[in-house]
Scaffold this motif. Sequence first.
Motif, PDB file in Angstrom:
ATOM      1  N   VAL A 116      29.372  58.076  97.599  1.00  0.00           N
ATOM      2  CA  VAL A 116      29.096  56.823  96.908  1.00  0.00           C
ATOM      3  C   VAL A 116      30.283  56.486  96.027  1.00  0.00           C
ATOM      4  N   ALA A 117      30.925  55.337  96.266  1.00  0.00           N
ATOM      5  CA  ALA A 117      32.161  54.992  95.571  1.00  0.00           C
ATOM      6  C   ALA A 117      31.942  54.320  94.227  1.00  0.00           C
ATOM      7  N   GLU A 118      30.724  53.808  93.962  1.00  0.00           N
ATOM      8  CA  GLU A 118      30.460  53.134  92.695  1.00  0.00           C
ATOM      9  C   GLU A 118      30.679  54.088  91.524  1.00  0.00           C
ATOM     10  N   THR A 119      31.048  53.511  90.378  1.00  0.00           N
ATOM     11  CA  THR A 119      31.259  54.356  89.201  1.00  0.00           C
ATOM     12  C   THR A 119      30.200  54.163  88.121  1.00  0.00           C
ATOM     13  N   SER A 120      29.539  52.998  88.048  1.00  0.00           N
ATOM     14  CA  SER A 120      28.533  52.807  87.001  1.00  0.00           C
ATOM     15  C   SER A 120      27.283  53.613  87.345  1.00  0.00           C
ATOM     16  N   THR A 121      26.604  54.097  86.328  1.00  0.00           N
ATOM     17  CA  THR A 121      25.425  54.933  86.534  1.00  0.00           C
ATOM     18  C   THR A 121      24.340  54.193  87.296  1.00  0.00           C
ATOM     19  N   THR A 122      24.059  52.951  86.897  1.00  0.00           N
ATOM     20  CA  THR A 122      22.981  52.211  87.570  1.00  0.00           C
ATOM     21  C   THR A 122      23.344  51.893  89.015  1.00  0.00           C
TER      22      THR A 122
ATOM     23  N   GLU B  28      20.523  39.034  70.032  1.00  0.00           N
ATOM     24  CA  GLU B  28      19.745  38.105  70.850  1.00  0.00           C
ATOM     25  C   GLU B  28      18.867  38.819  71.866  1.00  0.00           C
ATOM     26  N   GLY B  29      19.019  40.142  71.981  1.00  0.00           N
ATOM     27  CA  GLY B  29      18.127  40.903  72.848  1.00  0.00           C
ATOM     28  C   GLY B  29      18.531  40.956  74.302  1.00  0.00           C
ATOM     29  N   HIS B  30      19.806  40.774  74.606  1.00  0.00           N
ATOM     30  CA  HIS B  30      20.252  40.886  75.995  1.00  0.00           C
ATOM     31  C   HIS B  30      20.041  42.316  76.492  1.00  0.00           C
ATOM     32  N   GLY B  31      19.818  42.466  77.790  1.00  0.00           N
ATOM     33  CA  GLY B  31      19.577  43.777  78.374  1.00  0.00           C
ATOM     34  C   GLY B  31      20.803  44.662  78.322  1.00  0.00           C
ATOM     35  N   ALA B  32      20.575  45.976  78.356  1.00  0.00           N
ATOM     36  CA  ALA B  32      21.663  46.936  78.197  1.00  0.00           C
ATOM     37  C   ALA B  32      22.697  46.821  79.304  1.00  0.00           C
ATOM     38  N   GLU B  33      22.253  46.613  80.542  1.00  0.00           N
ATOM     39  CA  GLU B  33      23.219  46.541  81.645  1.00  0.00           C
ATOM     40  C   GLU B  33      24.145  45.347  81.472  1.00  0.00           C
TER      41      GLU B  33
ATOM     42  N   PHE C 199      17.116  54.597  81.497  1.00  0.00           N
ATOM     43  CA  PHE C 199      18.520  54.644  81.079  1.00  0.00           C
ATOM     44  C   PHE C 199      18.884  53.416  80.256  1.00  0.00           C
ATOM     45  N   HIS C 200      18.463  52.245  80.725  1.00  0.00           N
ATOM     46  CA  HIS C 200      18.770  51.005  80.011  1.00  0.00           C
ATOM     47  C   HIS C 200      18.110  50.979  78.632  1.00  0.00           C
ATOM     48  N   PHE C 201      16.889  51.496  78.527  1.00  0.00           N
ATOM     49  CA  PHE C 201      16.229  51.478  77.222  1.00  0.00           C
ATOM     50  C   PHE C 201      16.997  52.336  76.222  1.00  0.00           C
TER      51      PHE C 201
END
Length: 480
Positions: A394-400, A173-178, A424-426
Amino acid sequence: MNDRASARLNLHSQLAAFVRRKPVTAMPETPLQEVVEMMAENNVGSVVILEPESSRPIGIFTLRDLLREVATKGFDPHAMVASMIADTNLPMLHWRQSAYQAEMLMARQGAHHVIVVDASGRLKGVVSQGDILDLQRGGIKAISGAIRNARDMETLLAAAADVRRFARQMVTEGHGAEQLTETISSLNDHLAVRVLELTRFEHQLPKVEWCWVAFGSEGRYEQTLSTDQDNGIIFEAKKEDAEAIRLAFLPFAQEVNRRLDACGFTLCKGNIMAGNPELCLSLQEWKHRFSDWMRCSNPDALLNATIYFDFRAIYGADEVADELRRWLLTTIPNESTFQRLMADNAVRAKPPVGVIRDFVFDDNKEFPHTLDLKGFGSRPFVDAARILALASDVAETSTTERLRALQRNGKLGREDVSAMIDGFHFIQELRLRHQRNGAGEGAENRIDPDNLNELDRNVLKIAFKQAKKLQDKLTLDYKL
């Protein structure tokens, strides 16, 4: 309509698939009070008003109409419902029209319901705005509900198959990578938690604070359609008690690993699993393990850091994992040599974009003339974001999220971050599309750029250049 059927619907599905129950109807002369009682008895938010002779819809009375009438000074519960119907275009569509068309019609008219009719104009049902909203999160809602209510592994195996089908549907359906990778990770989390809960009932576990954690791509919320297990256990224990507690946890952890494998999360070839005694450790043991890697310059230590430093809690006492993260973020800024080694390691995987040619191919003999979208595509973003984030508290773990946090604290420029995230998402989207198409083992992340259309090839080249910008920053910051 059952949960599995709901999970397969999308905005292009016909409205007939959304009609879940017989609509509640009334005649124009029906008193308002009676209509309200019908709504309460049937637990619905709308009643369709039918023309007496043809039984075709001529209006719809909703809870919003009721509230409007109650708010007026001349409210009369005995008045005919026909007098209460808003004098606007009737929100009505043919049952073969799509959910997307219904969504657009409701948006245009400011309506919350659409009347669904068949080819002859006879009433078939009502689709609400809530039904459409449920669709856009409904696959997740339906599948996660089935997982939560599972009482045995057989049910969970069926739910795991639904997760994979739903993920492939989202790619189609083409949903975005994130959104895709977060959704896949979220549903996989639900599966893992339920496996842990069911398995826990069968084992006598130590009475200590403990936590099941995910590493690697799952730890970053970046799982794709092709994934194996990367997990471990952190538990609270005194040094003298750690070995006995570990031995008590291992049979449980190994059974969880086997059950996750049955659900489609293949056993890790590198044995990065909680059932491995080396990854079922006390909090203090994990700190010592991390410290050893930070003070060691060999390639294995650097590889371990790229996997294990991306961790997050899945089940149990989150505060145990939080304590390990606080310690890591406090410790790593003082390890300048390790940071430099990590940065040097992060810039070694050069994005395969050439100065003269569009792309540069590696020497893979099994898959010649292909690009490794993971090793030389997404990995440069992941590795660079990791070291920059860990060095910046920075405590976040996801790349974005790491890149966005670095932007907020001034470590990266606003325009650069937006382009980097898009790049990155592409690459992630290309990986997902390739995996959906059934790439063979070993080729899950390899594509031949000649098979891409001109636009995708050009965007991929730009995406690789964004990864190179991140690597250039590391080179500059760490004087590599």
